[in-house]
Motif scaffolding. Structure first.
Motif, PDB file in Angstrom:
ATOM      1  N   LYS A  31     -16.475  29.979 -35.190  1.00 46.68           N
ATOM      2  CA  LYS A  31     -17.602  31.047 -35.768  1.00 46.68           C
ATOM      3  C   LYS A  31     -18.425  30.617 -36.223  1.00 46.68           C
ATOM      4  N   ALA A  32     -20.301  30.076 -35.632  1.00 45.63           N
ATOM      5  CA  ALA A  32     -21.229  29.987 -36.399  1.00 45.63           C
ATOM      6  C   ALA A  32     -20.624  28.625 -37.457  1.00 45.63           C
ATOM      7  N   GLY A  33     -19.647  27.659 -36.038  1.00 43.51           N
ATOM      8  CA  GLY A  33     -20.089  26.247 -36.870  1.00 43.51           C
ATOM      9  C   GLY A  33     -19.102  25.538 -37.655  1.00 43.51           C
ATOM     10  N   ALA A  34     -17.465  27.117 -38.380  1.00 42.90           N
ATOM     11  CA  ALA A  34     -16.447  26.913 -38.923  1.00 42.90           C
ATOM     12  C   ALA A  34     -15.455  27.463 -38.056  1.00 42.90           C
ATOM     13  N   VAL A  35     -14.361  26.604 -38.616  1.00 45.61           N
ATOM     14  CA  VAL A  35     -13.028  26.966 -37.755  1.00 45.61           C
ATOM     15  C   VAL A  35     -12.875  29.027 -38.495  1.00 45.61           C
ATOM     16  N   ARG A  36     -12.117  29.285 -37.717  1.00 49.73           N
ATOM     17  CA  ARG A  36     -12.109  31.109 -37.846  1.00 49.73           C
ATOM     18  C   ARG A  36     -10.706  30.816 -38.298  1.00 49.73           C
ATOM     19  N   GLY A  37      -9.669  30.489 -37.158  1.00 50.77           N
ATOM     20  CA  GLY A  37      -8.502  30.097 -37.903  1.00 50.77           C
ATOM     21  C   GLY A  37      -7.758  29.827 -35.615  1.00 50.77           C
ATOM     22  N   PHE A  38      -6.186  29.780 -36.108  1.00 49.34           N
ATOM     23  CA  PHE A  38      -5.262  30.064 -34.844  1.00 49.34           C
ATOM     24  C   PHE A  38      -4.485  30.937 -34.526  1.00 49.34           C
ATOM     25  N   SER A  39      -4.891  31.277 -33.262  1.00 51.21           N
ATOM     26  CA  SER A  39      -3.829  32.408 -32.730  1.00 51.21           C
ATOM     27  C   SER A  39      -2.166  31.279 -32.701  1.00 51.21           C
ATOM     28  N   CYS A  40      -1.930  30.130 -33.548  1.00 48.81           N
ATOM     29  CA  CYS A  40      -0.090  29.810 -33.468  1.00 48.81           C
ATOM     30  C   CYS A  40      -0.335  28.898 -34.975  1.00 48.81           C
ATOM     31  N   SER A  41       0.956  28.839 -35.207  1.00 51.85           N
ATOM     32  CA  SER A  41       0.758  28.416 -36.495  1.00 51.85           C
ATOM     33  C   SER A  41       0.449  26.526 -36.826  1.00 51.85           C
ATOM     34  N   PRO A  42       0.161  26.189 -37.818  1.00 57.13           N
ATOM     35  CA  PRO A  42      -0.384  25.104 -38.755  1.00 57.13           C
ATOM     36  C   PRO A  42       0.191  24.024 -37.505  1.00 57.13           C
ATOM     37  N   GLU A  43       1.957  23.815 -37.585  1.00 56.25           N
ATOM     38  CA  GLU A  43       2.288  22.791 -36.891  1.00 56.25           C
ATOM     39  C   GLU A  43       2.341  22.989 -35.697  1.00 56.25           C
ATOM     40  N   HIS A  44       2.325  24.497 -35.059  1.00 59.85           N
ATOM     41  CA  HIS A  44       2.057  24.437 -33.302  1.00 59.85           C
ATOM     42  C   HIS A  44       1.036  23.367 -33.339  1.00 59.85           C
ATOM     43  N   PHE A  45      -0.198  23.690 -33.431  1.00 60.86           N
ATOM     44  CA  PHE A  45      -1.580  23.288 -33.670  1.00 60.86           C
ATOM     45  C   PHE A  45      -1.734  21.485 -33.370  1.00 60.86           C
ATOM     46  N   LYS A  46      -1.082  21.719 -34.251  1.00 62.53           N
ATOM     47  CA  LYS A  46      -0.510  19.727 -34.627  1.00 62.53           C
ATOM     48  C   LYS A  46       0.469  18.684 -33.598  1.00 62.53           C
ATOM     49  N   GLU A  47       1.375  20.358 -33.409  1.00 58.17           N
ATOM     50  CA  GLU A  47       2.530  19.443 -32.120  1.00 58.17           C
ATOM     51  C   GLU A  47       1.187  18.705 -30.853  1.00 58.17           C
ATOM     52  N   ILE A  48       0.592  19.961 -30.403  1.00 57.63           N
ATOM     53  CA  ILE A  48      -0.919  20.249 -28.966  1.00 57.63           C
ATOM     54  C   ILE A  48      -1.310  19.023 -29.452  1.00 57.63           C
ATOM     55  N   ILE A  49      -2.301  18.907 -30.441  1.00 53.91           N
ATOM     56  CA  ILE A  49      -3.096  17.756 -31.110  1.00 53.91           C
ATOM     57  C   ILE A  49      -2.643  16.559 -30.640  1.00 53.91           C
ATOM     58  N   LYS A  50      -1.639  16.461 -31.400  1.00 53.84           N
ATOM     59  CA  LYS A  50      -0.905  15.088 -31.182  1.00 53.84           C
ATOM     60  C   LYS A  50      -1.044  14.014 -29.473  1.00 53.84           C
ATOM     61  N   SER A  51      -0.633  15.069 -28.483  1.00 55.25           N
ATOM     62  CA  SER A  51      -0.895  15.151 -27.125  1.00 55.25           C
ATOM     63  C   SER A  51      -1.925  14.487 -26.293  1.00 55.25           C
ATOM     64  N   ASP A  52      -1.387  13.662 -25.345  1.00 56.90           N
ATOM     65  CA  ASP A  52      -2.701  12.962 -25.170  1.00 56.90           C
ATOM     66  C   ASP A  52      -3.479  13.231 -23.825  1.00 56.90           C
ATOM     67  N   ASN A  53      -2.694  14.887 -23.427  1.00 59.88           N
ATOM     68  CA  ASN A  53      -2.976  15.714 -21.888  1.00 59.88           C
ATOM     69  C   ASN A  53      -3.567  16.383 -22.378  1.00 59.88           C
ATOM     70  N   VAL A  54      -4.453  16.948 -23.104  1.00 60.36           N
ATOM     71  CA  VAL A  54      -4.662  17.857 -23.659  1.00 60.36           C
ATOM     72  C   VAL A  54      -5.315  19.153 -22.298  1.00 60.36           C
ATOM     73  N   SER A  55      -4.846  20.555 -22.510  1.00 63.04           N
ATOM     74  CA  SER A  55      -6.004  21.046 -20.939  1.00 63.04           C
ATOM     75  C   SER A  55      -6.652  21.934 -21.791  1.00 63.04           C
ATOM     76  N   VAL A  56      -8.276  22.424 -21.986  1.00 64.50           N
ATOM     77  CA  VAL A  56      -9.186  22.826 -22.635  1.00 64.50           C
ATOM     78  C   VAL A  56      -9.872  23.843 -22.037  1.00 64.50           C
ATOM     79  N   LYS A  57      -9.830  24.948 -22.413  1.00 65.16           N
ATOM     80  CA  LYS A  57     -10.553  26.635 -21.535  1.00 65.16           C
ATOM     81  C   LYS A  57     -11.527  26.987 -22.707  1.00 65.16           C
ATOM     82  N   PHE A  58     -12.643  26.722 -22.441  1.00 68.19           N
ATOM     83  CA  PHE A  58     -13.736  27.673 -23.382  1.00 68.19           C
ATOM     84  C   PHE A  58     -13.084  29.791 -22.893  1.00 68.19           C
TER      85      PHE A  58
END
Length: 571
Positions: free
Chosen positions: A157-184
């Motif tokens: 929101k307005a240039g700031a990360v508001r939050g996730f629908s998952c846990s921080p650990e879950h988020f870190k696992e996703i971004i480790k991948s070298d093949n992430v599907s992204v949808k806005f």
């Protein structure tokens, strides 16, 4: 593109300046943290270039709201893996010594990807690049991430990360991948989040809290091997020297005391009456070429007097030298083949500074001094655009990789002919699956008396025998051997057995320790591989390089691999 280089040691700005100046991009340099922050505020560069050792400064920048995409200069693969773990991609990584063409290509691809984010997000973009870019735009949006069966919604929101629908650990696992599907997703205040952040500093603290790395053990400081202008005290004895090897012919050699590739660049001064034409054959890596410029000026006068650089192969480590030479000698042309010319043009070299060998009638260049050069194209020996040059008056053949050889430092000499078995070894390992009998036959018909290659000693005698051996040489390997784990592990164990007799105990134990990351090695015997066995030969060679084993050990290793018909490409 605009680049900001954070260069506290004042080591990198000469090479990045040369590369970006000739390619039309802008480089800003900050020598301290305050200047870097001032420039980030004032200019908003597209990329920040900095060494891995300053990663804490980069984390500080993110926490303070300076959102700029980084390009890290790293020194070993442990650091590469650490970066990938936190959502950076190969686009953000330059391993020293780096290839300038790779740097430009990566930067351009990343720049285009970030410019068109809302059209499509490449799966290999790197999630840190995505979020840094979105935050820099002060945007409000949702982002749906999916990788390896895991998914998460992130809301900004307005240039700031508001939050996730998952846990921080879950988020870190996703971004480790070298093949992430992204949808806005459309931004909504109603999104169901389970992880919230007070501000961006808290978000980046969570994400980068584990950024630590132990100092490398077997990887020495690589900076002296990068393309730098600085020449350290300890390498000065091996700075390029120039020798007269014939009338108007000078060898500018660069000895590598720790390797097998001794480099040769030739300066040829043609003379008739009061007129002189000075040409260079081949190039040198930048950190060696910068020391050779004074030697060239002693024989040719000012660098501005050079008329042409004849470039028979485009080696990545030579690219900065070529760019520097074009800057220093404004009347100089690069004479090369079309495939090599296209690569130069992609680096930003103007077409008007290039002359194609294909444009010379019958492949002949008649110089104003009465001398004649004949260009013989040798495609796929080893590159598509490779060629050699035959000097008709002296019957001298100049070449690049073709007819080169591995050479121990103590055996390197302008007066000694190359050992034929070393020529064959180099050819087998560097020309795998590449054959061109027609080009070799053309060269043989010219009956050259001397061959002067880019690597190793010249061929001063037995030229016909060398050409015949190479023509009849088998250039294929039994690739099944590379997949035979018993054969590969047995071969590496036998090399370790020989190596133990030739190197100090401390260095031998260091090599065993490094190899233990890839294999189960006990008492010098390898019994099991933890990685794909096909990767082991390259990893083995890389480990020996990093440990700086004597060149004789490297040579022994290459010979053993060749005997077992196992290809390697590291050297």
């Amino acid at each position: 593109m605009k680049f900001l280089l954070f260069d506290k040691e004042k080591r990198f700005y000469p090479i990045f300046g040369d590369i970006l100046n000739i390619t039309g991009h802008k480089l800003l340099v900050a020598l301290d943290e305050k200047r870097a922050k001032d420039l980030l505020k004032a200019v908003s560069p597209d990329f920040l270039i900095l060494r891995w050792k300053y990663r804490d400064f980069f984390r500080e920048l993110l926490k303070e709201g300076y959102f700029v995409v980084p390009i890290f200069l790293v020194e070993d693969y442990q650091q590469v893996e650490e970066l990938r773990k936190f959502g950076f991609s190969d686009f953000n990584i330059l391993i020293l010594p780096f290839n300038p063409l790779e740097f430009l290509n990566k930067s351009a691809k990343l720049y285009r990807a970030l410019e068109s984010l809302h059209d499509s997000v490449p799966s290999d973009l790197g999630m840190m690049n995505l979020f840094i870019s979105l935050l820099s735009r002060n945007t409000s949006t949702g982002v749906f991430l999916n990788a390896d069966g895991l998914s998460c919604e992130v809301y900004l929101k307005a240039g700031a990360v508001r939050g996730f629908s998952c846990s921080p650990e879950h988020f870190k696992e996703i971004i480790k991948s070298d093949n992430v599907s992204v949808k806005f997703l459309p931004y909504t205040e109603e999104a169901k989040l389970i992880t919230y952040f007070k501000n961006n500093a808290e978000f980046f603290s969570m994400l980068l809290e584990e950024v630590q790395v132990q100092p490398p053990t077997a990887y020495p400081e690589v900076v002296q091997e990068t393309v730098l202008q600085e020449v350290h005290e300890e390498v000065q004895p091996f700075a390029p020297s120039m020798l007269s090897v014939g009338e108007g012919l000078f060898l500018i050699n660069s000895l590598d005391p720790e390797g097998l590739l001794q480099r040769n660049m030739y300066l040829r001064v043609y003379e008739k009456g009061d007129s002189y034409i000075s040409l260079l054959f081949n190039a040198l890596p930048y950190h060696r070429f910068s020391a050779a410029k004074d030697e060239i000026e002693k024989a040719a006068g000012k660098l501005e007097n050079l008329r042409a650089l004849i470039l028979m192969d485009l080696l990545p480590e030579d690219t900065p030298s070529i760019l520097d030479l074009l800057n220093l000698a404004p009347r100089l042309y690069v004479i090369t083949s079309l495939p090599i010319a296209l690569s130069l043009i992609s680096l930003g070299v103007p077409e008007r500074r290039i002359r194609l060998v294909e444009s010379f009638p019958d492949g002949l260049l008649n110089l104003g001094t009465g001398d004649v050069l004949r260009f013989i194209k040798t495609p796929f020996l080893p590159e598509k655009g490779s060629f050699v040059v035959f000097e008709e008056k002296t019957k001298t053949l100049f070449s690049s990789k073709l007819f080169s050889s591995y050479c121990l430092p103590e055996e390197y000499s302008a007066d000694k002919t190359a050992k034929i078995e070393r020529i064959v070894l180099y050819h087998r390992l560097n020309f795998s699956d590449n054959e061109n009998a027609i080009s070799l036959a053309q060269i043989r018909l010219l009956n050259p008396s001397v061959i002067r290659p880019a690597f190793g000693n010249p061929i001063l005698e037995g030229v016909d025998e060398v050409i015949e051996r190479i023509s009849k040489q088998k250039n294929t390997f039994n690739l099944a051997n590379l997949e035979d784990e018993t054969l590969v592990l047995g071969l590496l164990s036998s090399i370790l057995f020989e190596m133990e007799k030739r190197i100090p105990k401390e260095k031998y134990e260091l090599i065993l320790d490094e190899l233990s990351e890839y294999v189960d090695v006990r008492a010098g015997a390898i019994s099991n591989s933890f990685v794909d066995v096909k990767k082991l030969p390259e990893l083995f060679i890389y480990t020996l390089h990093s440990a700086k084993v004597p060149p004789t050990v490297l040579l022994l290793t290459l010979e053993r691999f060749l005997e077992a018909e196992i290809p390697v490409f590291t050297i």
